[in-house]
Enzyme design. Sequence first.
Site, PDB file in Angstrom:
ATOM      1  N   GLY A 158       0.696  -1.320  -0.134  1.00  0.00           N
ATOM      2  CA  GLY A 158       0.192   0.109   0.003  1.00  0.00           C
ATOM      3  C   GLY A 158       0.838   1.197   0.038  1.00  0.00           C
ATOM      4  CE1 TYR A 166      -8.360   4.216   9.651  1.00  0.00           C
ATOM      5  CE2 TYR A 166      -8.291   6.529  10.496  1.00  0.00           C
ATOM      6  CZ  TYR A 166      -7.630   5.142   9.945  1.00  0.00           C
ATOM      7  OH  TYR A 166      -6.419   5.450   9.778  1.00  0.00           O
TER       8      TYR A 166
HETATM    9  P1  NAD Z   1      -3.320   1.617   1.719  1.00  0.00           P
HETATM   10  O1  NAD Z   1      -4.787   1.364   1.795  1.00  0.00           O
HETATM   11  O2  NAD Z   1      -2.632   2.129   0.627  1.00  0.00           O
HETATM   12  O3  NAD Z   1      -2.519   0.354   2.508  1.00  0.00           O
HETATM   13  C1  NAD Z   1      -3.160  -0.534   3.108  1.00  0.00           C
HETATM   14  C2  NAD Z   1      -2.519  -1.787   2.731  1.00  0.00           C
HETATM   15  O4  NAD Z   1      -3.186  -2.653   3.588  1.00  0.00           O
HETATM   16  C3  NAD Z   1      -2.987  -2.103   1.386  1.00  0.00           C
HETATM   17  O5  NAD Z   1      -1.850  -2.603   0.668  1.00  0.00           O
HETATM   18  C4  NAD Z   1      -3.966  -3.227   1.406  1.00  0.00           C
HETATM   19  O6  NAD Z   1      -3.899  -4.153   0.205  1.00  0.00           O
HETATM   20  C5  NAD Z   1      -3.711  -3.983   2.592  1.00  0.00           C
HETATM   21  N1  NAD Z   1      -4.535  -4.671   3.206  1.00  0.00           N
HETATM   22  C6  NAD Z   1      -5.785  -3.983   4.064  1.00  0.00           C
HETATM   23  N2  NAD Z   1      -6.414  -5.121   4.578  1.00  0.00           N
HETATM   24  C7  NAD Z   1      -5.797  -6.279   4.887  1.00  0.00           C
HETATM   25  C8  NAD Z   1      -5.805  -7.336   5.183  1.00  0.00           C
HETATM   26  N3  NAD Z   1      -6.960  -7.575   5.908  1.00  0.00           N
HETATM   27  N4  NAD Z   1      -4.829  -8.221   5.265  1.00  0.00           N
HETATM   28  C9  NAD Z   1      -3.654  -8.166   4.448  1.00  0.00           C
HETATM   29  N5  NAD Z   1      -3.444  -6.814   3.907  1.00  0.00           N
HETATM   30  C10 NAD Z   1      -4.324  -5.884   4.005  1.00  0.00           C
HETATM   31  O7  NAD Z   1      -3.397   2.852   2.956  1.00  0.00           O
HETATM   32  P2  NAD Z   1      -2.202   3.644   3.819  1.00  0.00           P
HETATM   33  O8  NAD Z   1      -2.415   5.132   3.305  1.00  0.00           O
HETATM   34  O9  NAD Z   1      -0.959   2.869   3.172  1.00  0.00           O
HETATM   35  O10 NAD Z   1      -2.523   3.259   5.185  1.00  0.00           O
HETATM   36  C11 NAD Z   1      -1.686   2.293   5.853  1.00  0.00           C
HETATM   37  C12 NAD Z   1      -2.067   2.360   7.297  1.00  0.00           C
HETATM   38  O11 NAD Z   1      -1.934   3.740   7.903  1.00  0.00           O
HETATM   39  C13 NAD Z   1      -3.425   2.135   7.688  1.00  0.00           C
HETATM   40  O12 NAD Z   1      -3.663   1.255   8.702  1.00  0.00           O
HETATM   41  C14 NAD Z   1      -4.012   3.336   7.790  1.00  0.00           C
HETATM   42  O13 NAD Z   1      -5.298   3.437   8.632  1.00  0.00           O
HETATM   43  C15 NAD Z   1      -2.984   4.014   8.527  1.00  0.00           C
HETATM   44  N6  NAD Z   1      -3.241   5.388   8.237  1.00  0.00           N
HETATM   45  C16 NAD Z   1      -3.038   6.130   7.006  1.00  0.00           C
HETATM   46  C17 NAD Z   1      -3.252   7.490   6.937  1.00  0.00           C
HETATM   47  C18 NAD Z   1      -3.276   8.176   5.454  1.00  0.00           C
HETATM   48  O14 NAD Z   1      -3.521   9.287   5.422  1.00  0.00           O
HETATM   49  N7  NAD Z   1      -2.927   7.558   4.366  1.00  0.00           N
HETATM   50  C19 NAD Z   1      -3.225   8.402   8.163  1.00  0.00           C
HETATM   51  C20 NAD Z   1      -3.046   7.910   9.425  1.00  0.00           C
HETATM   52  C21 NAD Z   1      -2.919   6.449   9.459  1.00  0.00           C
END
Ligand code: NAD
Length: 336
Positions: free
Chosen positions: A10, A148
């Site tokens: 991701g 969330y």
């Molecule tokens: P993203 O959706 O790009 O990445 C999440 C990854 O996890 C993806 O590759 C997806 O395929 C994988 N995934 C989801 N559910 C899964 C499961 N059950 N088993 C295996 N793989 C799974 O999101 P991101 O922006 O890279 O976010 C990563 C983390 O950071 C998340 O936990 C999100 O809540 C947290 N976060 C993101 C932000 C933001 O602004 N992007 C801010 C704060 C926190």
Amino acid sequence: MRILVTGGAGYIGSHTAIRLLETGYDVTILDDLSSGHKEAVDRIEQLTGKKIELYVGDISDRVLLRKLFAASKIDAVIHFAGKKSVEDSVTQAAYYFAENVGGTAVLCNAMQEAGVSRIVYSSTCQVYGDKVVPALHEEMSADPVNPYGDTKYCSEKLLQWLAIGSGWSSVALRYFNPIGAHESGMIGEDQKNAKNIIPILLEIADGKRAKLQVFGTDYPTPDGTCLRDYIHIMDLADAHISAMEWATKNRGWLMCNVGNGIGGSVFDIRTAFEQACGKPIPFETTARRAGDPAILVADPTKAQSVLGWSGKLSLFEACHSAWQWHLKNPDGYVKR
Ligand code: NAD
């Protein structure tokens, strides 16, 4: 030292995976590719010349986790996998708790069975809720106002209990607003269906959208628009390296904000993006949108003092890297 990166295909996970490899760690990725991209993993391997062990599957799959921990000597875990839409979490609360809290519990159980007790976790400033303060500090209470944010807080609590009761090193990083891309322009945020400001600015620069809608100019901020703490994705990746180093040297629980402590307004990011792409970004002002906090800015002092980490890259550099990624990958991760 081998790190299991869940969600490593991701956005944030892929940038952290490349930084881990660049820093000398070995990387195993577990990702179900529900929103991640195998292409991102392939590109990281091409850019670094290093091999990644990729397991395609769910963090809730106990059998797969046992197989993974038996086959790979994992020293620590960085846990990104999860669902992240605030909007969807409101109508799908049970699904969000199952994925984010249930999934984290299954992962931690498998870690415990395998004798792995070091974890860095993706948390969020959403945990603080709707506080109207100039900067959010870790001592402030957690009051999530959507499912969330609550799933992230519950997972933090689980990791804290594992540190207290089982001697784990558990670090939760509360991210503010990550933007931008790797300096190669080959790894970035796949914008399909994204609702964030950078994908919107990219669409305007491409002529696919007419103008930026600025929701509210009467907030108690210097230019009247909302303030966000934009953090360059590579600075965020570096924060995970610092957190991993902390978890290697220390036992116990640590929770830290990861932001710059600088509030960027909607007009600030528009100006930075115009400079980065060299095109005008027309805008129109409209009424405030429900649910947008006026200010979401980190107090980054703890990350500086405990982790020795601080953000180094500017808002312009973040916008510039996003634009370079977009120029090379106008449709995101599409194999050419
Ligand atoms: P993203 O959706 O790009 O990445 C999440 C990854 O996890 C993806 O590759 C997806 O395929 C994988 N995934 C989801 N559910 C899964 C499961 N059950 N088993 C295996 N793989 C799974 O999101 P991101 O922006 O890279 O976010 C990563 C983390 O950071 C998340 O936990 C999100 O809540 C947290 N976060 C993101 C932000 C933001 O602004 N992007 C801010 C704060 C926190």
